[in-house]
Motif scaffolding. Structure first.
Motif, mmCIF file in Angstrom:
data_model
loop_
_atom_site.group_PDB
_atom_site.id
_atom_site.type_symbol
_atom_site.label_atom_id
_atom_site.label_comp_id
_atom_site.label_asym_id
_atom_site.label_seq_id
_atom_site.Cartn_x
_atom_site.Cartn_y
_atom_site.Cartn_z
ATOM 1 N N ALA A 261 0.818 -1.204 0.000
ATOM 2 C CA ALA A 261 0.000 0.000 0.000
ATOM 3 C C ALA A 261 0.853 1.255 0.000
ATOM 4 N N THR A 262 2.051 1.163 0.589
ATOM 5 C CA THR A 262 2.977 2.289 0.644
ATOM 6 C C THR A 262 4.380 1.771 0.325
ATOM 7 N N PRO A 263 5.257 2.635 -0.169
ATOM 8 C CA PRO A 263 6.611 2.181 -0.482
ATOM 9 C C PRO A 263 7.329 1.649 0.757
ATOM 10 N N ALA A 264 8.197 0.670 0.539
ATOM 11 C CA ALA A 264 9.074 0.151 1.594
ATOM 12 C C ALA A 264 10.501 0.497 1.204
ATOM 13 N N LEU A 265 11.227 1.092 2.106
ATOM 14 C CA LEU A 265 12.569 1.573 1.812
ATOM 15 C C LEU A 265 13.614 0.697 2.485
ATOM 16 N N ALA A 266 14.818 0.758 1.963
ATOM 17 C CA ALA A 266 15.929 0.049 2.589
ATOM 18 C C ALA A 266 16.040 0.485 4.051
ATOM 19 N N GLY A 267 16.162 -0.489 4.933
ATOM 20 C CA GLY A 267 16.213 -0.216 6.361
ATOM 21 C C GLY A 267 14.879 -0.380 7.068
ATOM 22 N N ASP A 268 13.773 -0.423 6.310
ATOM 23 C CA ASP A 268 12.455 -0.608 6.929
ATOM 24 C C ASP A 268 12.290 -2.037 7.421
ATOM 25 N N ARG A 269 11.559 -2.182 8.515
ATOM 26 C CA ARG A 269 11.184 -3.516 9.009
ATOM 27 C C ARG A 269 9.678 -3.748 8.920
ATOM 28 N N MET A 270 8.939 -2.721 8.515
ATOM 29 C CA MET A 270 7.490 -2.876 8.462
ATOM 30 C C MET A 270 7.004 -2.693 7.025
ATOM 31 N N LEU A 271 6.064 -3.559 6.612
ATOM 32 C CA LEU A 271 5.367 -3.439 5.345
ATOM 33 C C LEU A 271 3.911 -3.120 5.624
ATOM 34 N N THR A 272 3.327 -2.285 4.780
ATOM 35 C CA THR A 272 1.891 -2.049 4.820
ATOM 36 C C THR A 272 1.303 -2.529 3.500
ATOM 37 N N ILE B 77 8.103 -14.977 3.519
ATOM 38 C CA ILE B 77 7.508 -14.143 2.483
ATOM 39 C C ILE B 77 8.601 -13.617 1.563
ATOM 40 N N ILE B 78 8.174 -13.169 0.394
ATOM 41 C CA ILE B 78 9.063 -12.454 -0.514
ATOM 42 C C ILE B 78 8.473 -11.076 -0.788
ATOM 43 N N ILE B 79 9.359 -10.121 -1.031
ATOM 44 C CA ILE B 79 8.969 -8.775 -1.417
ATOM 45 C C ILE B 79 9.660 -8.508 -2.755
ATOM 46 N N THR B 80 8.862 -8.240 -3.794
ATOM 47 C CA THR B 80 9.409 -8.201 -5.149
ATOM 48 C C THR B 80 10.170 -6.906 -5.414
ATOM 49 N N THR B 81 10.922 -6.927 -6.501
ATOM 50 C CA THR B 81 11.837 -5.842 -6.836
ATOM 51 C C THR B 81 11.105 -4.645 -7.440
ATOM 52 N N ASP B 82 11.734 -3.470 -7.305
ATOM 53 C CA ASP B 82 11.257 -2.282 -8.007
ATOM 54 C C ASP B 82 12.304 -1.784 -9.003
ATOM 55 N N GLN B 83 13.222 -2.670 -9.389
ATOM 56 C CA GLN B 83 14.300 -2.292 -10.284
ATOM 57 C C GLN B 83 14.318 -3.171 -11.534
ATOM 58 N N SER B 84 14.870 -2.623 -12.602
ATOM 59 C CA SER B 84 15.090 -3.391 -13.828
ATOM 60 C C SER B 84 16.583 -3.495 -14.084
ATOM 61 N N GLN B 85 17.058 -4.702 -14.263
ATOM 62 C CA GLN B 85 18.465 -4.910 -14.589
ATOM 63 C C GLN B 85 18.701 -4.959 -16.092
ATOM 64 N N GLY B 86 17.638 -5.245 -16.867
ATOM 65 C CA GLY B 86 17.800 -5.342 -18.316
ATOM 66 C C GLY B 86 18.640 -6.538 -18.704
ATOM 67 N N LYS C 288 16.972 -3.394 0.357
ATOM 68 C CA LYS C 288 16.714 -2.653 -0.877
ATOM 69 C C LYS C 288 15.378 -1.941 -0.771
ATOM 70 N N SER C 289 15.170 -1.004 -1.668
ATOM 71 C CA SER C 289 13.872 -0.330 -1.725
ATOM 72 C C SER C 289 12.884 -1.181 -2.511
ATOM 73 N N HIS C 290 11.610 -1.023 -2.179
ATOM 74 C CA HIS C 290 10.525 -1.728 -2.866
ATOM 75 C C HIS C 290 9.390 -0.714 -2.999
ATOM 76 N N MET D 242 1.329 0.925 -9.730
ATOM 77 C CA MET D 242 2.280 -0.116 -10.094
ATOM 78 C C MET D 242 3.286 -0.265 -8.957
ATOM 79 N N ARG D 243 2.891 -1.020 -7.957
ATOM 80 C CA ARG D 243 3.702 -1.168 -6.754
ATOM 81 C C ARG D 243 4.233 -2.591 -6.633
ATOM 82 N N CYS D 244 5.223 -2.749 -5.780
ATOM 83 C CA CYS D 244 5.784 -4.076 -5.533
ATOM 84 C C CYS D 244 4.774 -4.953 -4.802
#
Length: 787
Positions: free
Chosen positions: A189-200, A214-223, A263-265, A271-273
């Motif tokens: 529901a909200t962005p999760a940043l590197a260092g966060d321990r809580m997800l909403t 659980i898994i939290i998917t990426t917000d990056q593209s490696q190409g 990492k950030s998510h 279009m969220r993780c």
């Protein structure tokens, strides 16, 4: 020992006992049992077993016909073989563990230790006839939360490692059902940043448990980059953005993790993780993930199904047919069954394989880490299957399987892969797969003829070129962070895959973000409606233009080519195409124009039309409209006429041509339009050019109906199901009574009805769509006796 090989699409049996290694037993030898049931009762009761002897380590065990044995132990005793000829049901009162080499559900007193084939050809079993059953929960009575049931598949000395250990259902019933979850995965529901321990998350998940993985998917593209795979074992893998954690606490939609994110998510807007739960209280696993792994399969004539179970460390690397979950040549005999809410992770050979099987439902599943394609339809004969709201993360590139049916498939890591269009894909998301989020691929090769005998909508069979079968439904799917393409459809050979004016390939409501190539439509007669892209290198890439229609396309923050005109002589448009309401936002380009055109076509008279083109904070050093891009031909014959309706001047039509062609066109002087045409484009105003209607889709395909559940409620029956269609569903009828639709989305309707017991105990369910197409292959079931 019998084994299955594929030659030119046909499965054949060959004898291989002579090829066994020293110490291996022949899988076709009749099994001698060390422990057999003599009556019904608890597994732990010595009185249930011959000679009062409980099954012991290394035993071959048989639950005999007519006996119901309740498995009620959590035992580390490793059994070699359990043959279920009666009923083996797992306790719902206490946690259990069964450690076994082969668990086989097969009728009859005689069987073999074959982990792939059945002892005898499986024949259709009339509904209502008692059949052997393995029950690890049922749909009506799953293994409840707080109780676990685990099957640990262990290889034993002398077993054929190519096919064992395994769970094999040969015409019996295998039900495996864990405690249901409201949702198995959700968007943040909200962005999760590197260092966060809580997800909403976007809704509460109070049925997720402390300790769940659980898994939290990426917000990056490696190409594509210099490295080939996201797989982290060996070589020089790509960096991955998806992270694994365990749940420390749950409070409604908020989850506290066991340790901070590295990492950030995030993700732009809607279009969220995603966060996905991999843990279930019913588990099938390999005892030795780094050794000989297990696999599971249903054969023709089987019944049952899977819901909210966890399949981990399964699949035999590089072995055809030995997958984590495998519906093998089931055809229509398991119609309405499927896989609901399962997690399949760390598979060495796919997540779910549907092979030669129709009318299954795969919904709310999470696939995470697979060698080869993840959700996979194997031989191009599969039809009327529904894949709805599944999540595919990290399908890895590997090599083609020996003797695979479709020789053109490189097995290079697609989250979803299929070869027959007559299937439905809705609300699925793919992320961080090595090559593709979604790949529809069908081709003719020297080893494969795509003209196959297929079931037709009226129930008959006929030979048909699979390349001409459009999608049943492909709508509301999303892809992000893939290694190469989000969506790829068709074949490298131009024109080989095609529909027609009334039956085009249709895709709707697609979303892509953090992408390299968003979509490559290598099909002719193609309609794309509502594509939203944020942050990609390429948007619509290398289209095989011929009766292509694009509507409501929004491309935001594209860094290289929003529209790619193609690759030189291999990508001449061979037919007309239109773009209606194309919007480019925040695209800043240096090497290519914003809208890239193709100068010449494969035949005379090709036209391209653009209407409602909006450029919002989008600009390029090469101009808005031009002919830049990759390799270009020097040909000047068959010029393509590009018409821009209402642009750059309102209420006018502007034609654009390449400077490689004549400086004049029909006596009209061509000119540069400052800030609009690129250095290699010229334009002039024209009139009396109508915006063409290239496609006139019709719906003449009947819907498909699945009865998914039958429950006795007092003296009545609650019948539930799902229907899906390429259009809109008008009514679902069960025994000529209209069912109630309880959920509707993208041509998929969930329904239920309460019925009295019919005199013949027969249920007949069918669907009518809004265009009057009535299903000609209704789903028929017989109500169980004694309820």
């Amino acid at each position: 020992m019998k084994e299955l090989l594929v030659r030119n699409g046909a499965w054949t049996l060959i004898g291989l006992c002579s090829l066994l290694l020293p110490g291996e037993a022949c899988a076709d030898d009749p099994v001698v049992f060390q422990a057999r049931s003599i009556r019904s009762g608890a597994w732990s009761d010595v009185g249930v077993w011959e000679q009062g002897r409980l099954p012991q380590a290394g035993d071959r065990v048989q639950v005999r016909i007519g006996h119901t044995v309740v498995y009620d132990v959590q035992s580390g005793v490793a059994l070699r073989f359990v043959h279920v000829a009666g009923t083996l049901t797992f306790s719902r009162e206490k946690s259990t563990l069964l450690d076994v080499g082969l668990l086989k559900v097969e009728p009859g007193e005689a069987t073999t230790e074959n982990g792939f084939d059945c002892h005898a050809p499986v024949r259709d079993v009339p509904e209502g006839t008692p059949r052997p059953a393995l029950e690890i929960g049922t749909p009506a009575a799953p293994i409840p939360a707080g109780v676990t049931a685990t099957i640990r598949l262990r290889h034993h000395p002398g077993m054929a490692a190519e096919s064992l250990p395994a769970i094999v259902c040969c015409g019996g019933r295998w039900d495996i059902h864990g405690a249901p979850l409201q949702r198995t995965w959700l968007k943040l529901a909200t962005p999760a940043l590197a260092g966060d321990r809580m997800l909403t998350l976007e809704q509460p998940v109070n049925d997720w448990r402390v300790g769940d993985r659980i898994i939290i998917t990426t917000d990056q593209s490696q190409g594509p980059g210099p490295y080939a795979t996201f797989r982290q074992k060996g070589g020089r893998p790509k960096p991955v953005g998806t992270e694994e954690r365990f749940i420390a606490s749950v409070d409604g939609p908020r989850i506290t993790l066991d340790r901070p994110l590295e990492k950030s998510h995030q993700g732009p807007g809607e279009m969220r993780c995603e966060a996905a739960n991999l843990s279930r209280n019913v588990i099938v696993e390999s005892a030795e993930p780094n050794g000989v792994r297990g696999h599971t399969m249903y054969h023709h004539g089987s019944s049952g199904g899977i819901s909210y179970a966890e399949f981990r460390h399964l699949g035999k690397e590089g072995v055809l047919g030995r997958y984590a979950i495998h519906f093998h040549l089931v055809h229509d005999t398991m119609r309405g069954s499927g896989v609901l809410g399962a997690s399949i992770w760390d598979s060495h050979n796919r997540w779910i394989t549907v092979h030669g099987t129709d009318h299954l439902l795969v919904r709310d599943c999470v696939g995470y880490q697979s060698l080869g394609h993840g959700f996979f339809l194997e031989d191009a004969t599969e039809q009327w299957n529904l894949f709805d709201r599944n999540l595919a993360v990290q399908a890895f590139v590997t090599v083609p399987l020996p003797d695979q049916v479709l020789p053109f498939d490189p097995n290079d890591g697609a989250g979803f892969w299929w070869a027959n269009g007559r299937n439905t894909f809705t609300r699925n998301i793919a992320c961080e797969n090595d090559r593709y989020g979604f790949h529809f691929q069908i081709a003719e090769t020297p080893d494969f003829n795509p003209i196959l005998r297929l079931r037709q909508p009226d129930g008959s069979t006929a030979f048909q070129d699979v390349r001409t079968i459009p999608f049943l439904r492909f709508e509301d799917n999303e892809s992000h962070g893939e290694g190469l393409f989000d969506f790829r459809f068709g074949d490298e050979q131009p024109g080989a895959v095609h529909g027609d004016r009334e039956h085009p390939f249709i895709v709707r409501q697609l979303r892509a973000w953090e992408s390299h190539y968003v979509i490559r439509p290598n099909v002719r007669h193609f309609l794309l409606e509502d594509l939203r892209v944020t942050k990609a290198a390429y948007g619509i890439y290398h289209p095989d233009y011929d009766h292509h229609v694009y509507r409501d396309v929004r491309l935001e923050n594209i860094s290289d080519e929003p529209l790619n005109g193609g690759h030189g002589a291999s990508a001449f448009p061979n037919g007309n195409f239109t773009y209606d309401r194309l919007t480019l936002v925040n695209c800043r380009l240096d090497r290519h124009p914003l809208v890239q055109l193709t100068a010449v076509g494969g035949q005379p008279g090709v036209t391209g039309h653009f209407r409602g083109l909006t450029l919002s904070d989008a600009r390029s050093a090469k101009g808005s409209i031009g002919f830049g891009g990759g390799p270009r031909t020097r040909r000047t014959d068959n010029p393509v006429a590009h018409f821009f309706h209402g642009m750059p001047a309102a209420n006018a039509v502007t034609r654009v041509v390449s400077t490689r062609l004549s400086e004049e066109d029909g006596g009209t002087v061509l000119s540069v339009v400052d800030g609009w045409t690129g250095t290699d484009a010229r334009a002039y105003k024209t009139s009396d050019i109508a915006f063409p209607e290239l496609l006139t889709p019709i719906d003449d395909l009947p819907p498909a109906t699945l009865i998914t559940r039958i429950e006795p409620i007092g003296d009545r029956w609650k019948v539930s199901g799902v229907s899906h269609d390429n259009g809109n569903i008008q009514a679902i009828l069960v025994n000529n009574q209209e069912a109630t639709v309880v959920a509707r989305h993208a041509g998929v309707s969930d329904w239920m009805i309460m019925l009295e017991t019919p005199a013949d105990r027969r249920l007949v369910a069918s669907t009518i769509d809004a265009d009057g197409n009535r299903e000609q292959m209704p789903h028929e079931r017989i109500l169980p006796v004694g309820k």
